[in-house]
Design an enzyme around this catalytic site. Structure first.
Site, PDB file in Angstrom:
ATOM      1  N   LEU A 152       9.776 -20.970  -5.160  1.00 38.41           N
ATOM      2  CA  LEU A 152       9.116 -20.064  -4.768  1.00 38.41           C
ATOM      3  C   LEU A 152       7.815 -19.968  -5.332  1.00 38.41           C
ATOM      4  CD1 LEU A 152       8.545 -17.502  -2.828  1.00 38.41           C
ATOM      5  CD2 LEU A 152       9.212 -16.146  -4.737  1.00 38.41           C
ATOM      6  N   THR A 161     -11.063  -6.753  -4.211  1.00 39.43           N
ATOM      7  CA  THR A 161     -12.521  -6.718  -4.785  1.00 39.43           C
ATOM      8  C   THR A 161     -13.078  -5.406  -4.674  1.00 39.43           C
ATOM      9  OG1 THR A 161     -13.236  -7.691  -2.666  1.00 39.43           O
ATOM     10  CG2 THR A 161     -13.087  -9.030  -4.441  1.00 39.43           C
ATOM     11  N   HIS A 175       2.089   3.266  -9.155  1.00 42.94           N
ATOM     12  CA  HIS A 175       1.791   2.006  -9.313  1.00 42.94           C
ATOM     13  C   HIS A 175       2.952   1.349 -10.271  1.00 42.94           C
ATOM     14  CE1 HIS A 175      -2.144   2.070  -7.597  1.00 42.94           C
ATOM     15  NE2 HIS A 175      -2.619   2.938  -8.691  1.00 42.94           N
ATOM     16  N   ASP A 205       0.757  -1.149   0.040  1.00 43.49           N
ATOM     17  CA  ASP A 205      -0.018   0.057   0.031  1.00 43.49           C
ATOM     18  C   ASP A 205       0.979   1.247  -0.142  1.00 43.49           C
ATOM     19  OD1 ASP A 205      -2.106   1.461  -0.036  1.00 43.49           O
ATOM     20  OD2 ASP A 205      -2.786   1.339   2.173  1.00 43.49           O
ATOM     21  N   LEU A 256      -6.418  -4.641   7.825  1.00 41.50           N
ATOM     22  CA  LEU A 256      -6.297  -5.787   6.661  1.00 41.50           C
ATOM     23  C   LEU A 256      -6.966  -5.419   5.200  1.00 41.50           C
ATOM     24  CD1 LEU A 256      -6.869  -9.318   8.789  1.00 41.50           C
ATOM     25  CD2 LEU A 256      -5.021  -8.644   7.158  1.00 41.50           C
ATOM     26  N   GLY A 316      -0.184   5.580  -4.187  1.00 43.74           N
ATOM     27  CA  GLY A 316      -0.952   6.675  -4.592  1.00 43.74           C
ATOM     28  C   GLY A 316      -0.210   7.926  -3.741  1.00 43.74           C
ATOM     29  N   ARG A 317       0.001   7.766  -2.574  1.00 47.01           N
ATOM     30  CA  ARG A 317       0.705   8.772  -1.700  1.00 47.01           C
ATOM     31  C   ARG A 317       2.298   9.182  -2.306  1.00 47.01           C
ATOM     32  NH1 ARG A 317      -1.141   6.031   3.621  1.00 47.01           N
ATOM     33  NH2 ARG A 317      -1.721   4.404   2.026  1.00 47.01           N
ATOM     34  N   TRP A 318       2.612   7.955  -2.678  1.00 47.41           N
ATOM     35  CA  TRP A 318       4.162   8.118  -3.334  1.00 47.41           C
ATOM     36  C   TRP A 318       4.085   9.143  -4.466  1.00 47.41           C
ATOM     37  CZ3 TRP A 318       6.902   7.339  -7.890  1.00 47.41           C
ATOM     38  CH2 TRP A 318       8.062   7.155  -7.707  1.00 47.41           C
TER      39      TRP A 318
HETATM   40  C1  IPE Z   1      -5.417  -2.707   0.096  1.00 45.71           C
HETATM   41  O1  IPE Z   1      -5.124  -1.320  -0.038  1.00 45.71           O
HETATM   42  C2  IPE Z   1      -5.391  -3.391  -1.390  1.00 45.71           C
HETATM   43  C3  IPE Z   1      -4.373  -3.524  -2.010  1.00 45.71           C
HETATM   44  C4  IPE Z   1      -2.906  -3.108  -1.628  1.00 45.71           C
HETATM   45  C5  IPE Z   1      -4.257  -4.251  -3.399  1.00 45.71           C
HETATM   46  P1  IPE Z   1      -6.327  -0.128  -0.179  1.00 45.71           P
HETATM   47  O2  IPE Z   1      -5.545   1.210  -0.584  1.00 45.71           O
HETATM   48  O3  IPE Z   1      -7.225  -0.589  -1.401  1.00 45.71           O
HETATM   49  O4  IPE Z   1      -6.757  -0.316   1.242  1.00 45.71           O
HETATM   50  P2  IPE Z   1      -7.607   1.026   2.006  1.00 45.71           P
HETATM   51  O5  IPE Z   1      -8.839   1.442   1.009  1.00 45.71           O
HETATM   52  O6  IPE Z   1      -6.828   1.902   2.490  1.00 45.71           O
HETATM   53  O7  IPE Z   1      -8.404   0.058   3.232  1.00 45.71           O
HETATM   54  C1  IPE Z   2      -1.776   0.398  -3.286  1.00 44.30           C
HETATM   55  O1  IPE Z   2      -1.359   1.436  -3.435  1.00 44.30           O
HETATM   56  C2  IPE Z   2      -1.985  -0.337  -4.635  1.00 44.30           C
HETATM   57  C3  IPE Z   2      -3.399  -0.870  -4.857  1.00 44.30           C
HETATM   58  C4  IPE Z   2      -4.564  -0.573  -3.744  1.00 44.30           C
HETATM   59  C5  IPE Z   2      -3.840  -1.320  -5.939  1.00 44.30           C
HETATM   60  P1  IPE Z   2      -2.553   2.820  -3.269  1.00 44.30           P
HETATM   61  O2  IPE Z   2      -3.040   3.101  -4.637  1.00 44.30           O
HETATM   62  O3  IPE Z   2      -3.782   2.200  -2.406  1.00 44.30           O
HETATM   63  O4  IPE Z   2      -1.960   3.864  -2.506  1.00 44.30           O
HETATM   64  P2  IPE Z   2      -2.399   4.857  -1.612  1.00 44.30           P
HETATM   65  O5  IPE Z   2      -3.162   4.206  -0.420  1.00 44.30           O
HETATM   66  O6  IPE Z   2      -3.838   5.835  -2.308  1.00 44.30           O
HETATM   67  O7  IPE Z   2      -1.419   5.939  -1.178  1.00 44.30           O
HETATM   68 MG    MG Z   3      -4.111   2.415  -0.413  1.00 48.43          MG
END
Ligand code: IPE
Ligand code: IPE
Ligand code: MG
Length: 240
Positions: A127, A62, A33, A16, A195, A19-21
């Protein structure tokens, strides 16, 4: 020091913070991504070298369908680009690629490319690299319940025979699909302590390591530090 004799068999990661990165750098989300994919590539190699037997990464939940069409299709494209470009090396390293989740809902060409990678590496004994894709823990449990109900209705499964194993075996990780042990260690990056519907059933006794690092900045060194933290934990499983 990392204890090479005490490496967790199965490590699962909520990757996770992409997006913030990107936001921090005033870049489009897809740049995050993309950088995240590069980080993942290094972690797969590192896990393999450390002797981790199963590595599961949460790539798309999902719930992630709630995002824009551009982002969703961009993520799928990146996953296929990763698999395509790494397949030769993964196969050469005896890695077994698999998907946890119903990926048949993805665009047709993605389904085909992923299917090819799974087929190519299916007999590999190194693996096992599981990509959780269109994966949700509740969806997974609902599907298991449905399949049990179908068998009960058909008379091939008696009520007294339904137990924890019956449910476990029908999860994506279960013997009906894959036969993957529960993760001993679950890592989540980006300073979120939840989670988000990942491995709900399988995480009953997992150890959690949370880190503030945004996923694209996560390195093999930090991965090793997470395993070191795991190695210091006392696991009791409800016992003394
Ligand atoms: C969890 O991250 C799903 C993946 C890393 C693929 P999200 O960014 O979707 O989770 P929330 O919305 O912060 O709980
Ligand atoms: C995790 O990064 C990747 C996916 C959920 C596919 P995010 O896109 O959720 O990144 P943040 O949480 O917005 O920073
Ligand atoms: Mg996220």
């Amino acid at each position: 020091m990392l204890d090479a004799g005490h490496i967790p068999q199965h490590v699962a990661i909520v990757m996770d913070g992409n997006g913030r990165w990107a936001d921090k750098r005033m870049l489009p989300k897809m740049a995050g991504h993309n950088a995240g994919m590069k980080a993942m590539k290094e972690i797969v190699k590192c896990a393999d070298q450390l002797g981790v037997k199963y590595l599961t990464v949460y790539a798309f939940s999902t719930e992630n369908w709630k995002r824009s069409v551009e982002e969703v299709s961009g993520i799928f494209k990146l996953i296929v680009i990763y698999v395509d470009s790494e397949l030769k090396e993964l196969h050469g390293n005896n890695v077994n690629v698999s998907i946890l989740g119903d990926y048949s809902m993805l665009p047709k060409d993605s389904v085909q490319r992923l299917g090819y990678a799974i087929e190519t590496t299916k007999n590999n004994t190194g693996l096992r690299f599981n990509i959780a894709l269109n994966y949700g823990g509740r969806d997974e449990i609902s599907r298991a319940v449905k399949s049990i109900a179908e068998e009960a209705k058909a008379g091939t499964l008696e009520l007294p025979d339904i137990n924890e194993d019956t449910i476990s075996s029908r999860l994506w990780t279960g013997s009906h699909h894959a036969d993957i042990p529960d993760p001993e260690l679950i890592i989540r990056t980006s300073n979120e302590m939840r989670l988000s519907n990942f491995l709900l059933w399988q995480s009953a006794y997992s150890e959690f390591v949370f880190t503030q690092t945004l996923w694209p900045d996560f390195t093999p060194d930090e991965f090793k530090r997470c395993i070191m933290e795991f190695q210091e934990r006392k696991r009791r499983f409800g016992g003394r």
